[in-house]
Design a protein around this motif. Structure first.
Motif, short mmCIF file in Angstrom:
data_model
loop_
_atom_site.label_atom_id
_atom_site.label_comp_id
_atom_site.label_asym_id
_atom_site.label_seq_id
_atom_site.Cartn_x
_atom_site.Cartn_y
_atom_site.Cartn_z
N ASP A 130 0.87 -1.20 -0.06
CA ASP A 130 0.11 0.09 0.00
C ASP A 130 1.11 1.12 -0.16
OD1 ASP A 130 -2.01 2.01 0.17
OD2 ASP A 130 -2.86 1.27 2.19
N ARG B 180 0.18 4.27 0.91
CA ARG B 180 0.10 4.88 2.28
C ARG B 180 1.16 4.38 3.13
NH1 ARG B 180 -3.72 8.43 4.37
NH2 ARG B 180 -3.74 8.16 6.59
N ASP B 181 1.25 2.84 3.17
CA ASP B 181 1.99 2.42 4.26
C ASP B 181 3.38 2.96 4.27
OD1 ASP B 181 -0.08 1.17 5.29
OD2 ASP B 181 0.46 -0.57 4.46
N ILE C 102 4.58 5.74 2.83
CA ILE C 102 4.56 7.00 3.11
C ILE C 102 4.68 7.18 4.71
CG2 ILE C 102 3.36 9.49 3.00
CD1 ILE C 102 2.04 8.37 0.35
N LEU C 103 3.84 6.41 5.36
CA LEU C 103 3.71 6.61 6.76
C LEU C 103 4.88 6.19 7.36
CD1 LEU C 103 0.11 5.46 7.63
CD2 LEU C 103 1.07 7.90 7.57
N ARG D 273 0.50 14.19 9.99
CA ARG D 273 0.42 12.90 9.20
C ARG D 273 -0.29 13.06 8.03
NH1 ARG D 273 -0.21 10.15 13.37
NH2 ARG D 273 1.76 9.46 13.72
N ASP D 274 -1.64 13.50 8.25
CA ASP D 274 -2.54 13.57 6.94
C ASP D 274 -1.99 14.57 5.82
OD1 ASP D 274 -4.17 11.46 8.19
OD2 ASP D 274 -5.44 12.93 9.08
N VAL E 70 0.71 12.95 4.11
CA VAL E 70 0.48 12.02 3.42
C VAL E 70 -0.26 12.63 1.81
CG1 VAL E 70 -1.40 10.20 2.62
CG2 VAL E 70 -0.10 10.24 4.86
N MET F 6 1.15 12.21 -1.97
CA MET F 6 0.45 11.41 -2.94
C MET F 6 -0.15 12.59 -3.85
SD MET F 6 -1.64 8.77 -0.74
CE MET F 6 -2.14 7.85 -2.16
#
Length: 231
Positions: free
Chosen positions: A164, A166-167, A169-170, A222-223, A226, A230
């Motif tokens: 994923d 997103r993972d 990026i985190l 965090r958001d 992301v 993205m």
């Protein structure tokens, strides 16, 4: 006064004129056709020459790539030795972690149970032969099973295809937010820039935080991070 004498008339020509007051017409169609044919032939020769040169460059590139790959200098027997290389549980865990997959022990053991072979087994041709041999062997605990190179490649390819974004990026966010406060502060950005050897000025770092700190809390959440990554 002497009377004007008329000039004697010229004798008529004994032949008929072929011009009739016009220039002879050229066959422009045939002339253009011949020129077009010569031009087409020239273009075709140039095209063939370009294709030949391209094929030669590709062949030279393949030769260069082949000579730089040590695997190409191995015999078939030596290649088999490479393909028969095996890794155990700990090597498997380290290899996956290097690819960014920190799987828990239970998942690693499940993968070894599905794809692994006993330590004393010989590599067979095809999964059905391996399965039958595995069934005939004495039971082996999952932690002692080994993975062949093709089996590891299959596992790694499956995990990568299911990754994923997103993972990822985190995980990158966690490299900034080392104290898990939920945002990237100016100090975090300053530290990472220093570790990476980026010669950023203080005002540049401040401007980066201010640009992406949409809530004015003094850091990038965090958001928000992301969203930046993205697009």
């Amino acid at each position: 006064m002497a009377s004007a004498q008329s000039h004697p008339s010229f004798p008529t020509r004994p032949y008929a004129s072929t011009l009739h007051g016009k220039l002879p017409e050229r066959n422009t169609a045939s002339t253009f056709g011949a020129s077009s044919t010569r031009e087409a032939a020239r273009l075709e020769r140039e095209r063939q020459e370009r294709e030949r040169a391209q094929r030669e460059r590709e062949a030279q590139s393949q030769v260069a790539a082949g000579s730089s790959n040590p695997l190409n200098s191995l015999t078939d027997e030596q290649r088999d030795e490479v393909n028969e290389a095996r890794i155990d549980y700990h090597e498997f865990k380290v290899a996956l972690k290097a690819l960014g997959f920190d799987l828990p022990k239970g998942e690693l053991l499940n993968l070894l149970t599905t794809h692994g072979i006993p330590p004393d087994s010989q590599q067979q041709q095809g999964p059905q032969v391996q399965s039958s041999r595995h069934a005939l062997s004495a039971p082996v605990s999952p932690g002692r099973l080994l993975l062949t190179l093709p089996a590891f490649q299959t596992i790694a390819a499956t995990l990568i295809s299911q990754r994923d974004p997103r993972d990822e990026i985190l995980r990158a966010f966690a490299l900034f937010d080392t104290d898990n406060k939920g945002m990237i502060s100016l100090e975090d950005l300053r530290r990472v820039a220093r570790e990476l050897g980026e010669g950023l000025e203080e005002d540049e770092l401040v401007a980066m935080i201010e640009e992406f700190d949409l809530e004015g809390k003094g850091g990038v959440g965090r958001d928000e991070f992301v969203g930046i990554c993205m697009g």
